[in-house]
Design an enzyme around this catalytic site. Sequence first.
Site, short mmCIF file in Angstrom:
data_model
loop_
_atom_site.label_atom_id
_atom_site.label_comp_id
_atom_site.label_asym_id
_atom_site.label_seq_id
_atom_site.Cartn_x
_atom_site.Cartn_y
_atom_site.Cartn_z
N LYS A 14 -15.18 48.28 -54.26
CA LYS A 14 -15.12 48.85 -55.59
C LYS A 14 -16.13 49.46 -56.49
O LYS A 14 -15.63 50.44 -56.76
CB LYS A 14 -14.35 47.34 -56.59
CG LYS A 14 -13.13 46.56 -56.28
CD LYS A 14 -11.81 47.70 -56.86
CE LYS A 14 -11.16 46.78 -56.31
NZ LYS A 14 -9.26 47.47 -55.81
N LYS A 74 -1.21 51.43 -52.10
CA LYS A 74 -0.75 52.79 -53.23
C LYS A 74 -2.11 53.58 -53.44
O LYS A 74 -2.01 54.29 -53.66
CB LYS A 74 -0.14 52.14 -54.25
CG LYS A 74 -0.86 50.90 -54.75
CD LYS A 74 0.56 50.02 -56.19
CE LYS A 74 -0.33 48.96 -56.18
NZ LYS A 74 0.47 48.05 -55.71
N LYS A 107 -3.42 49.87 -43.34
CA LYS A 107 -3.50 49.41 -44.13
C LYS A 107 -2.42 49.74 -44.82
O LYS A 107 -2.96 51.05 -45.57
CB LYS A 107 -4.22 48.78 -45.01
CG LYS A 107 -3.25 47.97 -46.27
CD LYS A 107 -4.53 46.96 -46.98
CE LYS A 107 -4.02 47.23 -48.49
NZ LYS A 107 -3.64 46.39 -49.15
P1 ADP Z 1 -1.66 47.35 -52.76
O1 ADP Z 1 -2.68 47.69 -51.44
O2 ADP Z 1 -1.43 48.43 -52.24
O3 ADP Z 1 -2.85 47.90 -53.93
P2 ADP Z 1 -1.67 45.38 -53.60
O4 ADP Z 1 -3.83 44.79 -53.63
O5 ADP Z 1 -1.48 45.01 -54.80
O6 ADP Z 1 -1.24 46.58 -53.05
O7 ADP Z 1 -0.91 44.00 -52.80
C1 ADP Z 1 -0.37 42.98 -53.70
C2 ADP Z 1 -0.11 41.91 -52.59
O8 ADP Z 1 0.86 42.65 -51.61
C3 ADP Z 1 -1.22 41.16 -51.92
O9 ADP Z 1 -0.23 39.71 -51.43
C4 ADP Z 1 -1.30 41.39 -50.67
O10 ADP Z 1 -2.29 40.93 -49.20
C5 ADP Z 1 -0.06 42.49 -50.34
N1 ADP Z 1 -0.01 43.85 -49.02
C6 ADP Z 1 -0.71 44.60 -49.72
N2 ADP Z 1 -0.69 45.66 -48.88
C7 ADP Z 1 -0.42 45.18 -48.18
C8 ADP Z 1 0.09 45.36 -46.65
N3 ADP Z 1 -0.41 46.74 -45.98
N4 ADP Z 1 0.46 44.97 -45.54
C9 ADP Z 1 0.59 43.68 -46.15
N5 ADP Z 1 0.94 42.93 -47.42
C10 ADP Z 1 0.02 43.69 -48.15
#
Ligand code: ADP
Length: 331
Positions: A111, A197, A194
């Site tokens: 971050k 968003k 991965k």
């Molecule tokens: P982002 O990475 O899009 O910002 P978040 O960090 O808000 O998403 O993740 C919310 C939930 O979704 C968490 O439990 C995270 O582990 C899961 N998650 C997010 N992206 C993935 C992914 N590509 N594969 C598996 N789980 C994911």
Amino acid sequence: METVVSGIRPTGRLHLGNYFGAVVNFVKLQSQYRCFFFIADYHSLTTHPHPSDLHGTVRQVLAEYLACGLDPNQCTLYRQSDVPETAELYLFLNMLAYVGELERSASFKEKVRAQPDNVNAGLLTYPVLMTADIIIHRAHKVPVGKDQIPHLEMARNFAERFNRMYGENFFPLPQPLGTEGEPIKVPGLDGSGKMGKSEGEGNAIFLSDDEATIQRKVMKAVTDAGPTQPHQPKSPPVANLFTLLKLVSSPDTVHHFEQAYNNCTIRYGEMKKQLAADIAAFTAPIRQRIDAFKNDDALLRRVLEEGQKKARASASATLAEVRRLIGFRKF
Ligand code: ADP
Ligand code: TRP
């Protein structure tokens, strides 16, 4: 019965990574455990959302949770900021968390790299707040995607430290829980890894994307020049497409394209068309439900009111014990 807790930050719409990495699991677990699922709106403040955006994304994620099948009659579904006990426990835990260990966390360093002009203290103590979310219900298990595993390790450390400091095994040490037991990583469409968003436009497919958008994004997905030898190992972008195919398509379809890859007759355009159609078919009913829930203010209000009541009952019981253990007692 064991307790399960998990949350998602309302920073945008949910994508297939959130769905297969987290939410689909929530839906399965709700009938098997005492479950608490929440919208982590306190956490989302680290990126300073505009107040109306925050309100809008909370509505979106709540509608999406419901559309995916979270059932307020089976689990407790709430908004983090509706349970101020979380903030009090966060304060207590901050006295047990050392600045050095927080600074060493890989996600904090990431971050700092990503938003150097907004390295606020909330970012540093993000894992402490996450710990409060989990242990406030004395959870045993936390369904999350692979990327959250280091945070959970920190949560176990803080819970264990509390137990040691106050001489009781009060908090269970929360363990990660994935689909079939294993946390998964859903790949994105840009070939890099991965789905997320923040990984750039086109990398993520959102549950609320319409068919044309899904098709456009999938057709643009990164591939390679194609296999030149039978059973050639797949390059990462192509392996990613197969991973997505396995999530949404029938075993027959997967088998068909595996075979075509292995005998070098595969046409990526054809595979992408099929993948886009299968994703669209998979998300269409969810998308329709999202639209219906999003416009039903009375229902959303009722869900959050009930969720708050149940979550606060659980949280305040924990807090009363925590205060007593720490030494805040009546005269
Ligand atoms: P982002 O990475 O899009 O910002 P978040 O960090 O808000 O998403 O993740 C919310 C939930 O979704 C968490 O439990 C995270 O582990 C899961 N998650 C997010 N992206 C993935 C992914 N590509 N594969 C598996 N789980 C994911
Ligand atoms: N940090 C998680 C994420 O970015 C969201 C979250 C906040 C969470 N508190 C939690 C997840 C407690 C599980 C348990 O996705």
